[in-house]
Write a protein that holds these residues in place. Sequence first.
Motif: not given
Length: 303
Positions: A7-9, A187-188, A193-194, A222-224
């Motif tokens: 997770s990013a957080i 579009q990114h 993700a996270g 984002p999830t991806e």
Amino acid sequence: MKNIFPSAISRSAAVATFSVGLACSLPFAASAQDAVTLDGVAIDAADDNRFFTRLGGTVRDDVSYSGLQPGQDYTLTAVLIDPATGQEAGQPVSHGFTADAAQGSVSIELPVAPNRTPSNQDFVVALKLFAGPDGSGDPLAEAADPDDADQAIQVHAIQSISVTAADAADGDSMLDPAGGTIAARVQHRNLVAGYSYTIWGQLLSASGQSTAIYASIPEYVPTEMDGEVTLEFTVPEGFEGVRLVPSVGLYHANRVTLGDDGWLTYLPDAPNPVMIASDPDVQAPAKLISIGTPFEDLPADDG
């Protein structure tokens, strides 16, 4: 190998601890039941998270230790390793210190090189602790687990967005003269993700003038890495005859705030970069939306 970036957080609640007994030949060897332990938490020294822009920077590892001899000198070394291969990335950095007590903490900093690859790069900080001021001999303790999430950092590749626009009602590039809704497809690429981002944009005229029409997603998680999201701009009456284009930016959510009028403001003392990516081209045909018939497309008035 386990995923060290769950997770990013959040970080793993369990901190990997590594210990080895002190060698009896050391001049200040501890008893057999004593052991030297190390654990660390690696963060970007600029803003206290574990994510770096493609420019790199400085990682600070806050290291806790136990089992040391008060008043004795030690050397802590740190190096980045590739968790997939276990290979070192860059040169080790050393930091000497004197232990005030058996348990304590010390910080060490090392450089993070720019990422010139097309993908995000993952690294883990590996630590070694040596007796004495020169860092020689066998290490007393090591913390070099490639799966340790607390020691993991990520260096971004170029993060980018691209924007196309359409009438939300029918998907074409023309809005009713009385107004309507412009859907801006964002579009990114290479996001985390996270992690929390803010996506914000405004409608501009084809010449770049602001219309004071804003749209935003205050917190986009984002999830991806790669994906897309849509901003919707509500166009009122009064714009018939012009072309409008969305200008959209991607921001760190914790570095900006949105006012009641929809305007985005950078937070005071927020570290740079605040904006991560943008798509500012106001002449891109895929972004231009005509409100009714543009003035320049009307027949010439011969009268």
